[in-house]
Scaffold this active site. Structure first.
Site, PDB file in Angstrom:
ATOM      1  N   GLU A 317       1.292  -1.050  -0.226  1.00 51.18           N
ATOM      2  CA  GLU A 317      -0.126   0.034   0.020  1.00 51.18           C
ATOM      3  C   GLU A 317       0.936   1.034  -0.152  1.00 51.18           C
ATOM      4  O   GLU A 317       0.886   2.165  -0.701  1.00 51.18           O
ATOM      5  CB  GLU A 317      -1.321  -0.515   1.185  1.00 51.18           C
ATOM      6  CG  GLU A 317      -2.382  -1.041   1.532  1.00 51.18           C
ATOM      7  CD  GLU A 317      -3.036  -1.725  -0.003  1.00 51.18           C
ATOM      8  OE1 GLU A 317      -2.998  -0.538  -0.698  1.00 51.18           O
ATOM      9  OE2 GLU A 317      -3.210  -2.198  -0.512  1.00 51.18           O
ATOM     10  N   VAL A 387      17.997   2.701   2.473  1.00 55.05           N
ATOM     11  CA  VAL A 387      16.644   1.439   2.477  1.00 55.05           C
ATOM     12  C   VAL A 387      15.230   1.884   1.471  1.00 55.05           C
ATOM     13  O   VAL A 387      15.351   3.179   1.104  1.00 55.05           O
ATOM     14  CB  VAL A 387      15.535   1.369   3.410  1.00 55.05           C
ATOM     15  CG1 VAL A 387      14.112   0.621   3.361  1.00 55.05           C
ATOM     16  CG2 VAL A 387      16.064   1.169   5.378  1.00 55.05           C
ATOM     17  N   ASN A 390       8.868   1.833  -2.717  1.00 58.03           N
ATOM     18  CA  ASN A 390       8.087   2.289  -3.761  1.00 58.03           C
ATOM     19  C   ASN A 390       6.880   2.596  -3.090  1.00 58.03           C
ATOM     20  O   ASN A 390       6.061   2.099  -1.698  1.00 58.03           O
ATOM     21  CB  ASN A 390       7.813   0.748  -4.206  1.00 58.03           C
ATOM     22  CG  ASN A 390       8.569   0.247  -5.213  1.00 58.03           C
ATOM     23  OD1 ASN A 390       9.474   0.208  -3.691  1.00 58.03           O
ATOM     24  ND2 ASN A 390       8.295  -0.808  -5.085  1.00 58.03           N
TER      25      ASN A 390
END
Length: 400
Positions: A317, A387, A390
């Site tokens: 999400e 890190v 998306n």
């Protein structure tokens, strides 16, 4: 595994085939080093399938922001905010020594709990509930009896048939300027608070374990995920949480814009709920909405007793918010692997974003330049590994 045919009830559910191991710590602190409760780096030795392995762990130092806060509510509705000391936390990532492809995401708070990849197979490890014992159960995820074989999906329905990547992933030049930093607030609604019997320590551990897992996946997108706050709606919901993921997402975004954003510095907020969304949907998010006051949000159903599966829904999400769409069949994250942006969640352990997700995320960031994720926030420790991240779309029992 030695205990084939045996069955045991563990946190992830009923496990049919497991191995009992006794991890032995093999770390030696340098002379004169100050003993922390949880060292920056640790190594444990144990056997898997009779073969000795060494698990190398490094603390996920960038997990919490410097001004991390926890919020809950008193019975009379007062908001109670605390700023716990989280520098000496117990969440680690790592690998198995001598296995170049291995990864690990482990909490060392009370024994070792989490997952690791060894020779291409994903194993889960957790302490066994035996008093005065160092015994742990190690088992393959495939040996957990699945609660519900029905497909679960993300509710996002936008497609990108017309999308033609301008560059292949291998042609994208990566430099430190690509590193981005996303400060996130996790909100636990009242249904989830009740599901976990109001045990705030248990809820915190559940959430931290998820964030530790997804931060590893986002490293490959050059995005740091940093927790700014955890808010628990301990007395009642502050919005109308409905079985319609769409309505709940809209309400949550409006609440963030009028309330949350004015009291906690953050870039993105995600609602965790035990409400069973309509149909196969287990998550939903706006697409390409990072930094927008109302739309930099997602909603995720706490749909499994396997922490990793809920974590991947959360990662999915968030990636929608970052402009990432569902994968098509031509997208890949390695031979034989299901990728994070698959529209459907099946019972596989998923860890990686696809080449398509990487390209979409990078292109969204370079075109839209979302300002809120450009600044490097103060953290509990300034040393951090890159890190990646998306954007995620809605997560659902199925990802549409």
């Amino acid at each position: 595994f030695p205990y084939q045919g045996s069955s045991i009830i563990l946190e992830s559910g009923n496990v049919n085939d497991y191995e009992v191991v006794y991890p032995r710590k093999v770390t030696a602190l340098p002379k004169g080093a100050v003993q922390q409760k949880y060292e920056d780096a640790m190594q444990y030795e144990f056997k898997v399938n009779g073969e000795p392995v060494v698990l190398h762990l490094e603390k996920n130092k960038g997990l919490f922001s410097k001004d991390y806060s926890e919020i809950h509510y008193s019975p009379d509705g007062r908001r109670i905010t605390t700023h716990p000391l989280v520098e000496d936390h117990c969440y680690y990532r790592g690998h198995i020594r001598n296995d170049a492809d291995s990864t690990a995401s482990i909490s060392a708070c009370n024994g070792l709990k989490g997952h690791f990849k060894l020779r291409g197979e994903t194993y889960l490890i957790e302490p066994m509930k035996i008093s005065n014992s160092e015994a742990h159960a190690v088992y393959k995820y495939e040996n957990v009896e699945k609660e519900d074989e029905a497909h679960k999906m993300c509710g996002v329905t936008q497609n990108w048939e017309s999308y033609e990547p301008i560059k292949k992933a291998s042609q994208l030049i990566v430099s430190t300027e690509f590193q981005k930093y996303m400060e996130i607030v996790i909100v636990v609604d009242h249904s989830m608070y009740t599901k976990h019997k109001g045990d705030s320590d248990k809820i915190k551990a559940w959430v931290y374990e998820m964030i530790n897992t997804i931060s590893e996946s986002y490293r490959y997108l050059y995005i740091d995920i940093i927790v700014s706050a955890l808010e628990m709606w301990s007395e009642k919901d502050l919005i109308n949480v409905e079985t319609s993921a769409e309505n709940t997402l809209k309400s949550f975004g409006e609440w963030r814009a009028k309330d949350l954003i004015h009291r906690i510095s953050h870039d993105n907020a995600q609602l965790l709920t035990a409400t069973d969304f309509d149909g196969p949907t287990i998550g939903l998010a706006y697409v390409a909405s990072m930094c927008d006051p109302k739309r930099s949000v997602g909603v995720v159903q706490d749909h499994s007793s396997v922490n990793h599966l809920v974590a991947i829904t959360l990662a999915h999400e968030i990636a929608h918010n970052l402009g990432v769409h569902h994968d098509k069949s031509s997208c890949s994250c390695g031979s034989g692997y299901t990728c994070i942006m698959s529209p459907v969640i099946n019972s596989e352990v998923i860890k990686y974003f696809s080449d398509c997700s990487y390209i979409q995320c990078r292109e969204y960031i370079s075109k839209e330049n979302p300002p809120c994720i450009l600044n490097k926030p103060l953290r509990t420790d300034t040393v951090s590994t890159p890190v990646s991240g998306n954007e995620l779309l809605e997560a659902g029992k199925d990802y549409d």
